[in-house]
Design a protein around this motif. Sequence first.
Motif, PDB file in Angstrom:
ATOM      1  N   LYS A 292       0.867  -1.174   0.000  1.00 18.65           N
ATOM      2  CA  LYS A 292       0.000   0.000   0.000  1.00 18.65           C
ATOM      3  C   LYS A 292       0.905   1.226   0.000  1.00 18.65           C
ATOM      4  N   SER A 293       0.644   2.144  -0.914  1.00 15.12           N
ATOM      5  CA  SER A 293       1.464   3.338  -1.046  1.00 15.12           C
ATOM      6  C   SER A 293       0.560   4.550  -1.141  1.00 15.12           C
ATOM      7  N   THR A 294       0.863   5.602  -0.373  1.00 16.31           N
ATOM      8  CA  THR A 294       0.099   6.841  -0.424  1.00 16.31           C
ATOM      9  C   THR A 294       1.036   7.992  -0.744  1.00 16.31           C
TER      10      THR A 294
ATOM     11  N   SER B 107      -2.364   3.629  -3.633  1.00 16.04           N
ATOM     12  CA  SER B 107      -2.251   2.506  -4.567  1.00 16.04           C
ATOM     13  C   SER B 107      -2.048   1.217  -3.797  1.00 16.04           C
ATOM     14  N   PHE B 108      -2.666   0.149  -4.297  1.00 10.37           N
ATOM     15  CA  PHE B 108      -2.447  -1.186  -3.767  1.00 10.37           C
ATOM     16  C   PHE B 108      -1.833  -2.011  -4.884  1.00 10.37           C
ATOM     17  N   LEU B 109      -0.705  -2.669  -4.579  1.00  9.15           N
ATOM     18  CA  LEU B 109      -0.011  -3.486  -5.569  1.00  9.15           C
ATOM     19  C   LEU B 109       0.117  -4.907  -5.055  1.00  9.15           C
ATOM     20  N   GLU B 110      -0.076  -5.847  -5.939  1.00 12.78           N
ATOM     21  CA  GLU B 110       0.111  -7.260  -5.621  1.00 12.78           C
ATOM     22  C   GLU B 110       1.306  -7.743  -6.430  1.00 12.78           C
ATOM     23  N   ASP B 111       2.359  -8.128  -5.739  1.00  8.47           N
ATOM     24  CA  ASP B 111       3.604  -8.549  -6.381  1.00  8.47           C
ATOM     25  C   ASP B 111       4.084  -7.521  -7.399  1.00  8.47           C
TER      26      ASP B 111
END
Length: 90
Positions: free
Chosen positions: A20-22, A42-46
Amino acid sequence: MGLVYLLVILFKGNIMSLTKSTAVDQITVTENGIILYREATSFLEDGVAITKTYHRNSLTPGQDLTGVPANVVAHCNAAWTAEVIAAYKA
């Protein structure tokens, strides 16, 4: 750069990482000194983006900046001269 969180999940024998990035991705100064800014989460998976959300905020000249991101505070300090604050409050 904003906040980044990392969560590693073991799912059916596979390791997945969720991040999770803000970050503030837009800052606008209006002609009367109001600061508008947008935070993107943003939410990133791998490492692959799976979702992004936005939250917008506004600040008026002379407003308390407690808890406001540092890059937004820098813009406020540059834009909010004594004259701008006085004109806004008039």
